[in-house]
Enzyme design. Structure first.
Site, PDB file in Angstrom:
ATOM      1  N   SER A  34       1.703 -13.138   5.162  1.00 48.05           N
ATOM      2  CA  SER A  34       1.054 -11.842   4.975  1.00 48.05           C
ATOM      3  C   SER A  34      -0.298 -11.716   5.652  1.00 48.05           C
ATOM      4  CB  SER A  34       0.880 -11.555   3.474  1.00 48.05           C
ATOM      5  OG  SER A  34       0.155 -12.596   2.849  1.00 48.05           O
ATOM      6  N   ASP A 322      -7.815  -7.446  -1.424  1.00 51.42           N
ATOM      7  CA  ASP A 322      -7.066  -7.393  -2.685  1.00 51.42           C
ATOM      8  C   ASP A 322      -7.180  -8.760  -3.360  1.00 51.42           C
ATOM      9  OD1 ASP A 322      -5.292  -9.032  -1.311  1.00 51.42           O
ATOM     10  OD2 ASP A 322      -3.730  -7.515  -1.109  1.00 51.42           O
ATOM     11  N   HIS A 325      -5.825 -11.299  -0.191  1.00 48.49           N
ATOM     12  CA  HIS A 325      -6.060 -11.156   1.246  1.00 48.49           C
ATOM     13  C   HIS A 325      -7.479 -10.713   1.587  1.00 48.49           C
ATOM     14  CE1 HIS A 325      -1.750 -10.445   0.375  1.00 48.49           C
ATOM     15  NE2 HIS A 325      -1.609 -11.314   1.369  1.00 48.49           N
TER      16      HIS A 325
END
Length: 358
Positions: A34, A322, A325
């Site tokens: 991600s 978040d 990340h």
């Protein structure tokens, strides 16, 4: 050491965004999780697939404040690596390109991103909800075959040999495991390193020669992990596992390189960069290095980053976007650090030296 790294990052911060006029490599091919995903997961079926396709994701994305599939308020580190290489941003996601019937034109002129949120080195990591590393390699092999059909074997071989292969994966494997003994830790490292080495060797066999590899960082310091501690401190045990894996990958690359003629790599030390920032975030403009900018509850990590979440006032002053990340600003500094920054952040050469054949 931390002082030298911070000084280097501060200098990099002043120069960030300068970019280069022309691409220095013909294409960029991205494989990972991600931290590098630019939208592949938006095209995967299933309710449990991690996606960044809702606000406030993408709120600062340049030119269009909307979710793009990046787990960021804007660009991620793949975008900034690509910018340092002379491109506008990361190449588009493989599944996006397939849906638009534009895979091969992009592969021949810009590259392709196969990165997928939730992916691991192991197929079993978050199985069924991502594109694991082994499948990302298979997708690249399929892409290469189509490139050769369109452009010829010799031209494609030359293009791939000069292209930049960006890899960043391994954190999800650590999040998914809980070894109980030193023997289990050693077995985990052995399995991860073996699978990672196989993927790199397979890519080499398909024509890749330049590898920019982002090693795992202090995953025990992300807000989602911190809130499990009553003091909000990092999980030292998880960080030790990550440091051990990072060292094992570093050692494996040292052993692998002499066996692969023409193989060149730069390994980015995420631990050095992140730990230096965590120790003195204010030195490079961060007011927070332990809380999520977008979320809710304690450290902003008890709720997801969605439209009704709490949003910090100045997103450039937060390290975390978040609960896991980094923000666009942190990604920019990280990318510029491994490309242009102090020697302590990369080994045996920097991403810039790798790209420019220095």
């Amino acid at each position: 050491m931390k002082g030298l790294v911070l000084l280097g990052l501060a200098v990099v911060a002043l120069a960030a965004g300068a970019g280069v006029a022309q691409p220095v490599v013909p294409a960029v091919f991205v494989l990972g999780d991600s931290t590098l995903d630019v939208g592949n997961n938006n095209y995967l079926p299933g309710e449990d697939v991690p996606r960044a396709n809702v606000p406030f994701y993408g709120i600062d994305f340049p030119g269009a404040a909307k979710p793009t599939g990046r787990f960021s308020n804007g660009y991620n580190i793949a975008d900034y690596i690509a910018k340092n290489l002379g491109f506008e941003r990361s190449p588009l996601a493989y599944l996006v390109l397939k849906s638009r019937n534009y895979l091969i034109p992009s592969a021949l002129t810009r590259g392709v991103s196969y990165a997928s949120a939730g992916a691991g080195i192991l197929d079993s990591t978050n199985a069924g909800n991502n594109i694991p590393l082994s499948k990302q390699v298979r997708y690249f092999a399929s892409t290469k075959a189509e490139m050769e059909a369109a452009w010829g074997t010799r031209k494609v071989s030359m293009l791939l040999a000069k292209s930049f292969f960006l890899l960043g994966i391994g954190s999800n494997d650590l999040f998914q495991t809980n070894p109980k003994s030193p023997a289990e830790v050693a077995a985990l490292y052995a399995t991860l390193v073996s699978n990672y080495s196989t993927a790199i060797t397979d890519l080499y066999g398909l024509g890749a020669r330049k590898f920019g590899i982002i090693n795992v960082g202090p995953v025990g310091c992300v807000p989602r992990v911190r809130i499990l501690n009553v003091t909000g401190a990092c999980n030292d045990a998880l960080n030790l596992y990550a440091a051990g894996l990072a060292a094992a990958v570093k050692s494996a690359l040292t052993t692998l390189a002499p066996k692969l003629p023409g193989f060149a790599y730069s390994l980015a030390d995420s631990f050095a960069a992140s730990q230096a920032i965590f120790s003195n975030p204010q030195s490079i403009g961060f007011v927070s290095s332990d809380s999520a900018c977008c979320g809710s509850g304690r450290l902003g990590a008890e709720g997801p980053c969605i439209k009704n979440a709490t949003l910090c006032g100045n997103r450039d002053t937060y390290f975390f976007w978040d609960s896991v990340h980094s923000t666009q600003r942190a990604a920019e500094l990280g990318a510029d650090g491994v490309f242009n920054g102090p020697a302590q952040l990369t080994t045996p050469i920097s991403f810039k030296q790798l790209a420019y054949n220095i």
